[in-house]
Structure formats: structure tokens, C-alpha cells
Design a protein around this motif. Structure first.
Motif, PDB file in Angstrom:
ATOM      1  N   VAL A  47       0.841  -1.209   0.000  1.00  0.00           N
ATOM      2  CA  VAL A  47       0.000   0.000   0.000  1.00  0.00           C
ATOM      3  C   VAL A  47       0.873   1.254   0.000  1.00  0.00           C
ATOM      4  CG1 VAL A  47      -1.580   1.380   1.404  1.00  0.00           C
ATOM      5  CG2 VAL A  47      -2.075  -1.033   0.993  1.00  0.00           C
ATOM      6  N   LYS A  48       1.851   1.324   0.894  1.00  0.00           N
ATOM      7  CA  LYS A  48       2.736   2.500   0.945  1.00  0.00           C
ATOM      8  C   LYS A  48       3.513   2.660  -0.356  1.00  0.00           C
ATOM      9  CE  LYS A  48       5.095   1.436   4.614  1.00  0.00           C
ATOM     10  NZ  LYS A  48       6.113   1.556   5.693  1.00  0.00           N
ATOM     11  N   ALA A  49       3.923   1.552  -0.928  1.00  0.00           N
ATOM     12  CA  ALA A  49       4.699   1.597  -2.161  1.00  0.00           C
ATOM     13  C   ALA A  49       3.861   2.121  -3.318  1.00  0.00           C
ATOM     14  CB  ALA A  49       5.250   0.213  -2.481  1.00  0.00           C
ATOM     15  N   VAL A  50       2.615   1.681  -3.407  1.00  0.00           N
ATOM     16  CA  VAL A  50       1.739   2.139  -4.486  1.00  0.00           C
ATOM     17  C   VAL A  50       1.421   3.623  -4.326  1.00  0.00           C
ATOM     18  CG1 VAL A  50      -0.537   1.864  -5.551  1.00  0.00           C
ATOM     19  CG2 VAL A  50       0.821  -0.157  -4.944  1.00  0.00           C
ATOM     20  N   THR A  51       1.237   4.090  -3.080  1.00  0.00           N
ATOM     21  CA  THR A  51       1.035   5.518  -2.842  1.00  0.00           C
ATOM     22  C   THR A  51       2.228   6.303  -3.381  1.00  0.00           C
ATOM     23  OG1 THR A  51      -0.315   5.140  -0.866  1.00  0.00           O
ATOM     24  CG2 THR A  51       0.738   7.296  -1.075  1.00  0.00           C
ATOM     25  N   HIS A  52       3.418   5.831  -3.100  1.00  0.00           N
ATOM     26  CA  HIS A  52       4.635   6.482  -3.589  1.00  0.00           C
ATOM     27  C   HIS A  52       4.714   6.406  -5.110  1.00  0.00           C
ATOM     28  CE1 HIS A  52       8.780   7.955  -2.937  1.00  0.00           C
ATOM     29  NE2 HIS A  52       9.036   7.296  -4.043  1.00  0.00           N
ATOM     30  N   TRP A  53       4.251   5.322  -5.676  1.00  0.00           N
ATOM     31  CA  TRP A  53       4.260   5.151  -7.133  1.00  0.00           C
ATOM     32  C   TRP A  53       3.384   6.194  -7.814  1.00  0.00           C
ATOM     33  CZ3 TRP A  53       0.507   2.709 -10.657  1.00  0.00           C
ATOM     34  CH2 TRP A  53       1.052   2.372 -11.901  1.00  0.00           C
ATOM     35  N   GLU A  72      11.776   0.155  -0.595  1.00  0.00           N
ATOM     36  CA  GLU A  72      11.757   0.366   0.853  1.00  0.00           C
ATOM     37  C   GLU A  72      10.988  -0.737   1.572  1.00  0.00           C
ATOM     38  OE1 GLU A  72      10.158   4.245   1.333  1.00  0.00           O
ATOM     39  OE2 GLU A  72      11.871   5.253   0.391  1.00  0.00           O
ATOM     40  N   VAL A  73       9.849  -1.131   1.025  1.00  0.00           N
ATOM     41  CA  VAL A  73       9.057  -2.189   1.667  1.00  0.00           C
ATOM     42  C   VAL A  73       9.830  -3.499   1.686  1.00  0.00           C
ATOM     43  CG1 VAL A  73       6.988  -3.625   1.440  1.00  0.00           C
ATOM     44  CG2 VAL A  73       6.826  -1.146   1.142  1.00  0.00           C
ATOM     45  N   ILE A  74      10.447  -3.851   0.585  1.00  0.00           N
ATOM     46  CA  ILE A  74      11.208  -5.101   0.525  1.00  0.00           C
ATOM     47  C   ILE A  74      12.381  -5.056   1.498  1.00  0.00           C
ATOM     48  CG2 ILE A  74      12.752  -6.459  -0.950  1.00  0.00           C
ATOM     49  CD1 ILE A  74      10.774  -5.912  -3.240  1.00  0.00           C
ATOM     50  N   ILE A  75      13.076  -3.940   1.568  1.00  0.00           N
ATOM     51  CA  ILE A  75      14.201  -3.819   2.502  1.00  0.00           C
ATOM     52  C   ILE A  75      13.715  -3.928   3.940  1.00  0.00           C
ATOM     53  CG2 ILE A  75      15.939  -2.217   3.394  1.00  0.00           C
ATOM     54  CD1 ILE A  75      16.406  -1.296   0.517  1.00  0.00           C
ATOM     55  N   GLU A  76      12.567  -3.341   4.252  1.00  0.00           N
ATOM     56  CA  GLU A  76      12.001  -3.465   5.604  1.00  0.00           C
ATOM     57  C   GLU A  76      11.776  -4.929   5.972  1.00  0.00           C
ATOM     58  OE1 GLU A  76       8.433  -1.192   5.733  1.00  0.00           O
ATOM     59  OE2 GLU A  76       9.452   0.756   5.609  1.00  0.00           O
ATOM     60  N   HIS A  77      11.217  -5.701   5.038  1.00  0.00           N
ATOM     61  CA  HIS A  77      10.973  -7.120   5.296  1.00  0.00           C
ATOM     62  C   HIS A  77      12.285  -7.886   5.444  1.00  0.00           C
ATOM     63  CE1 HIS A  77       6.603  -7.646   5.007  1.00  0.00           C
ATOM     64  NE2 HIS A  77       6.609  -6.684   4.086  1.00  0.00           N
ATOM     65  N   LEU A  78      13.270  -7.548   4.655  1.00  0.00           N
ATOM     66  CA  LEU A  78      14.561  -8.222   4.745  1.00  0.00           C
ATOM     67  C   LEU A  78      15.216  -7.959   6.102  1.00  0.00           C
ATOM     68  CD1 LEU A  78      15.982  -7.506   1.169  1.00  0.00           C
ATOM     69  CD2 LEU A  78      15.210  -9.719   2.051  1.00  0.00           C
ATOM     70  N   LEU A 135       8.977  -8.069  -9.978  1.00  0.00           N
ATOM     71  CA  LEU A 135       7.807  -7.378  -9.438  1.00  0.00           C
ATOM     72  C   LEU A 135       7.295  -6.376 -10.467  1.00  0.00           C
ATOM     73  CD1 LEU A 135       7.353  -5.955  -5.870  1.00  0.00           C
ATOM     74  CD2 LEU A 135       6.799  -4.529  -7.862  1.00  0.00           C
ATOM     75  N   PHE A 136       6.008  -6.478 -10.784  1.00  0.00           N
ATOM     76  CA  PHE A 136       5.399  -5.587 -11.769  1.00  0.00           C
ATOM     77  C   PHE A 136       4.177  -4.894 -11.172  1.00  0.00           C
ATOM     78  CE2 PHE A 136       2.129  -4.696 -14.920  1.00  0.00           C
ATOM     79  CZ  PHE A 136       2.823  -3.991 -15.884  1.00  0.00           C
ATOM     80  N   VAL A 137       4.089  -3.588 -11.380  1.00  0.00           N
ATOM     81  CA  VAL A 137       2.881  -2.835 -11.044  1.00  0.00           C
ATOM     82  C   VAL A 137       2.455  -2.063 -12.284  1.00  0.00           C
ATOM     83  CG1 VAL A 137       4.268  -0.930 -10.106  1.00  0.00           C
ATOM     84  CG2 VAL A 137       1.843  -1.088  -9.528  1.00  0.00           C
ATOM     85  N   GLY A 138       1.173  -2.136 -12.603  1.00  0.00           N
ATOM     86  CA  GLY A 138       0.679  -1.458 -13.791  1.00  0.00           C
ATOM     87  C   GLY A 138      -0.658  -0.785 -13.552  1.00  0.00           C
ATOM     88  N   LYS A 139      -0.932   0.232 -14.348  1.00  0.00           N
ATOM     89  CA  LYS A 139      -2.226   0.906 -14.269  1.00  0.00           C
ATOM     90  C   LYS A 139      -3.195   0.188 -15.197  1.00  0.00           C
ATOM     91  CE  LYS A 139      -3.842   4.537 -16.370  1.00  0.00           C
ATOM     92  NZ  LYS A 139      -4.082   5.887 -16.922  1.00  0.00           N
TER      93      LYS A 139
END
Length: 277
Positions: A13-19, A52-58, A169-173
């Protein structure tokens, strides 16, 4: 889950907001310079939230911060790996123990000083012109994966075992109605692969054109086949659009096996073998 009804999760969610943020800003500031959609991606930082999200999980899984690398090509320490068909490739996130940058003591080709690649992750995104650009994204990803494993087999990563984890990882509109909308396929020379016949057996033998899977379904097929062929070990496919961009649940997963949660779970299962504590 009904066909083509996406479900929500909170992983990115945070990542998509940043996107979305730089797209909105750039669309207002330079909407007429090169086209709002393209300008929205020119900032170069639209995928930072996913990193950032992936690094947080790592980090939460016990990975040492010094083993995580995410620098861009122009940074002091880029997340570059040696390639096979080219000199190097910059990845979005790397997990590597004993990086040469750490100046680890001991022999380069001995233990424990030898660099050990644990995971590499590639990001791709697409905002506009799905039909025109989707094949380009796929071709880039096929090429990157092919180059990665050729480099691995050439022992450019020194260790052949255990095998590193490669993620995509893919995000699309995508508008919701696009996800299940059939797309025309022209196949005049040879019978089509049945998976692209869109549930119409007669279309396989068509010598003209027929309605095949939607663009989203084509991405699902692509990613599932890439994983089956072991080009990638994990993949994520999520979508968003302007109607849900400001919602608390601002993206959707249409394929559970390709969700953000499944992607993170696969990565961490691999990682924990190296960081058991």
C-alpha cells in the motif's frame, strides 16, 4: 474468488502511494511537455516505495543491512552484477554476503570471504499504452533473466550452489474492466498456442484472427511460464488506477499466486536459510 474480481492486501500500500505521487505531481507541472503519462515516470523514483518495503521485510527477517544493496547505476555503490552478454546489469535490490565493497578479509576464492549472491530482484512498471508496451516489458525481462542465468552458469557469481533467488515485481495501471477484456490476436501462419486461444478451441486453427486473453491474463501466463521454466523464482503482478489510488486499499491482486504477500513470502523463505536467527 470470482473471475477477474481483484482482492486487496496491504503489503505494498505505501509503495503504491509512492508510485502514484510523482505521477500526479509531474502531470500537473509538465502535463504538456512530453505527455502526462510519460512525464509521470521520468522522475526515476516511482519504484522507491517498493524497494523500501522489501528492505524493511529483509531487515525484519534478520538480513544484515550491509548485505542489502539497492544503489542505482549512478550511485557510489550501484547494485550491479556481472553479466554474460554485457558488462553488467543494475538490479533494484540485491542481497549479497561478503560483497567486495565490504573489503572482507581472506582469500577472494575461499570461505568465508568469497562474495555470495543470495537474491536479486527486478522491478517493472507501466502506466499507459499497455497494449503497445507490454511486449517490450516482457522482452526486457526475458532478456535480463536469460543474461542472469548465463552469468550464473559461467560462475561469474563464484558460487553455483546454493542457487540465488531471482524475483520479478510488476505494477501497472489497469482499469478494472480491462483485466478480463479479451484482446484480438492475429495468427495467420501457424496454429496458436492453446493457452492464447481464450477458451475457444476453434481459434487454435484460425488462419485469420480471434479474441484471446486480456493483457492482464497475458501477463499472468508470462509470469507463470517464466517461473515454471525457472527463469524467475518468484513474481508479483499488481494493478492500480486513478479510481482507487487514494483509497486505503489502493491496489489489487487478480492472481493470488502473484500477490505481494506471496512474493514476499517466497523471498523470505529463501532468505531464512542464510539468516536463521
Amino acid at each position: 474468488m470470482p473471475e477477474h474480481e481483484g482482492y486487496h492486501e496491504s503489503t505494498f500500500v505505501k509503495a503504491v502511494t509512492h508510485w502514484w505521487d510523482p505521477k500526479k505531481k509531474n502531470s500537473k507541472d509538465i502535463a504538456t511537455s512530453q505527455g502526462a503519462g510519460r512525464d509521470g515516470n521520468l522522475a526515476g523514483n516511482t519504484m522507491d516505495g517498493f524497494r523500501e518495503v522489501i528492505i524493511e521485510h529483509l531487515l525484519a527477517a534478520g538480513v544484515a543491512r550491509e548485505d542489502i544493496h539497492s544503489g542505482g547505476q549512478l550511485t557510489a555503490v550501484p547494485a550491479n552484477l556481472p553479466s554474460y552478454f554485457r558488462a553488467s546489469k543494475n538490479w533494484d535490490v540485491l542481497v549479497c554476503k561478503n560483497s567486495l565493497f565490504k573489503s572482507a578479509g581472506g582469500s577472494l576464492f575461499g570461505e568465508p570471504a568469497a562474495p555470495k549472491l543470495i537474491a536479486a530482484i527486478e522491478f517493472k512498471s507501466q502506466q499507459d499504452s499497455i497494449g503497445n508496451n507490454q511486449n517490450n516489458r516482457m522482452e526486457e525481462s526475458i532478456g535480463n533473466a536469460t543474461d542472469f542465468w548465463a552469468s550464473y552458469e559461467n560462475k561469474n557469481f563464484i558460487h553455483l550452489t546454493p542457487r540465488p533467488w531471482l524475483g520479478y515485481l510488476f505494477v501497472g495501471k489497469y482499469e478494472d474492466e480491462q483485466v478480463g477484456k479479451p484482446v484480438e490476436i492475429k495468427q495467420p501462419h501457424f496454429p496458436s498456442d492453446p493457452v492464447f486461444a481464450g477458451g475457444n478451441p476453434e481459434a487454435i486453427q484460425s488462419v485469420t484472427k480471434f479474441q484471446g486473453p486480456s493483457y492482464a491474463e497475458r501477463y499472468r501466463i508470462f509470469l507463470e511460464r517464466m517461473i515454471a521454466k525457472k527463469y524467475y523464482d518468484g513474481a508479483c503482478f499488481i494493478t492500480s488506477n486513478e479510481r482507487i489510488a487514494a483509497d486505503p486499499e489502493n491496489y489489487r491482486c487478480f492472481y493470488p499466486a502473484l500477490s505481494g504477500a506471496a512474493f514476499i513470502d517466497g523471498l523470505l523463505r529463501h532468505i531464512k536459510a542464510y539468516y536463521p536467527d
